[in-house]
Design an enzyme around this catalytic site. Structure first.
Site, PDB file in Angstrom:
ATOM      1  N   MET A   1       0.844  -1.179   0.000  1.00  0.00           N
ATOM      2  CA  MET A   1       0.000   0.000   0.000  1.00  0.00           C
ATOM      3  C   MET A   1       0.894   1.249   0.000  1.00  0.00           C
ATOM      4  O   MET A   1       1.798   1.347  -0.816  1.00  0.00           O
ATOM      5  CB  MET A   1      -0.926  -0.011   1.220  1.00  0.00           C
ATOM      6  CG  MET A   1      -1.826  -1.231   1.290  1.00  0.00           C
ATOM      7  SD  MET A   1      -3.112  -1.217   0.043  1.00  0.00           S
ATOM      8  CE  MET A   1      -3.848  -2.807   0.321  1.00  0.00           C
ATOM      9  N   CYS A   2       0.702   2.164   0.953  1.00  0.00           N
ATOM     10  CA  CYS A   2       1.430   3.423   0.972  1.00  0.00           C
ATOM     11  C   CYS A   2       1.642   3.859   2.417  1.00  0.00           C
ATOM     12  O   CYS A   2       1.148   3.226   3.349  1.00  0.00           O
ATOM     13  CB  CYS A   2       0.655   4.514   0.221  1.00  0.00           C
ATOM     14  SG  CYS A   2       0.132   4.051  -1.448  1.00  0.00           S
ATOM     15  N   ARG A   3       2.339   4.956   2.594  1.00  0.00           N
ATOM     16  CA  ARG A   3       2.525   5.609   3.891  1.00  0.00           C
ATOM     17  C   ARG A   3       2.373   7.108   3.676  1.00  0.00           C
ATOM     18  O   ARG A   3       2.732   7.634   2.624  1.00  0.00           O
ATOM     19  CB  ARG A   3       3.900   5.330   4.482  1.00  0.00           C
ATOM     20  CG  ARG A   3       4.296   3.862   4.624  1.00  0.00           C
ATOM     21  CD  ARG A   3       3.777   3.210   5.904  1.00  0.00           C
ATOM     22  NE  ARG A   3       2.408   2.767   5.780  1.00  0.00           N
ATOM     23  CZ  ARG A   3       1.694   2.248   6.791  1.00  0.00           C
ATOM     24  NH1 ARG A   3       2.231   2.144   7.993  1.00  0.00           N
ATOM     25  NH2 ARG A   3       0.454   1.849   6.596  1.00  0.00           N
TER      26      ARG A   3
END
Length: 280
Positions: A1-3
């Site tokens: 996913m992402c941060r």
């Protein structure tokens, strides 16, 4: 996913947020502790507010740890409201138009998560977007479609209600197509004055999200910690994962929650998706 991270408070140099913390966003781009992936190297983006109502943005397909322009910019740019995002693609191409944060007018938006089986539901979701807004979509991500759904449902007038309607429509559409858990999300959006952050997923097991605790209390607790003395009392951070190990500095945002940050005031409320027709 992402941060991602969302900062508001006294003006700070971008490198103080992106590079200097022990577990900075640039560190997380290679060694995320709590993300679905350890590496988030499919581009990055930074949005910040300066002299104008419309924020500046800098986005790149380079990994954050490898971009000399990001280091150069972050050593000079100063802002009291910053959005930053490192990307791990869930399938859409690695290109600048797919990097977060997304911008329309004074609004910024960034998302960690996904709309599951986006290829199955994309047409139905896009048809719900205001025809006047649709031509402004530049990329191919589910996150940007999500943003434009929220704009179509009145993000500028009532962000929590607009996001609730957008999520309700995504879930309704996904389940109509046989998708068991249509959405996974932590989202942040801002108009430059207030920041709203959301943690929600259809399965009730959302990606990590934290907010900072009161800076004045931490300053008393850690009188020898220099960074705390350069920040105003109204400084607030919302982050995918803590930027350091300072005891008492971070609290987890509960499941199914909307967090509102305006100045030094932080309010937490339950978040429940609403079917667009019922909400209307």
């Amino acid at each position: 996913m992402c941060r991602w991270l969302a900062y508001s408070g006294s003006p700070v140099c971008l490198e103080d947020l992106l590079y200097k913390p022990q577990n900075s966003l640039v560190v997380q781009s290679k060694h995320s502790r709590m993300g679905a992936e350890t590496t988030n190297g499919d581009g990055f983006g930074v949005g910040w507010y300066g002299r104008h109502t419309v924020p500046g943005i800098f986005r790149s397909t380079e990994p954050a740890w490898n971009d000399r322009n990001l280091r150069e910019l972050s050593s000079q740019a100063l802002s009291g409201r910053v959005f930053a995002h490192i990307r791990a693609s869930t399938g859409s191409p690695v290109q600048q138009s797919n990097c977060h944060p997304f911008r329309r007018g004074e609004w910024l938006w960034m998302h960690n998560g996904l709309i599951r089986d986006f290829h199955l539901v994309k047409r139905d979701l896009v048809l719900e977007i205001d025809p006047e807004l649709y031509p402004e979509i530049e990329g191919s991500t589910d996150s940007e479609v999500f943003f434009y759904l929220a704009l179509s449902y009145g993000l500028a007038a009532d962000p929590p209600a607009a996001v609730a309607r957008a999520v309700g429509h995504i879930e309704e559409t996904g389940r109509r197509h046989g998708v068991e858990h249509p959405i996974q999300m932590t989202v942040a959006t801002t108009d430059g004055v207030t920041t709203w952050a959301f943690r929600y997923s259809s399965e009730g097991q959302s990606r990590s999200l934290f907010h900072s605790t009161d800076i004045s209390t931490l300053r008393e607790q850690y009188p020898d910690y220099p960074l705390l003395h350069g920040l105003s009392d109204d400084t607030r951070l919302v982050v995918s994962e803590p930027l350091g190990d300072l005891h008492g500095a971070w609290r987890e945002v509960p499941e199914s929650t909307c967090l509102t940050v305006r100045g030094g005031q932080m309010d937490i409320a339950d978040f429940t998706p609403k079917a667009p027709r019922a909400a209307a």
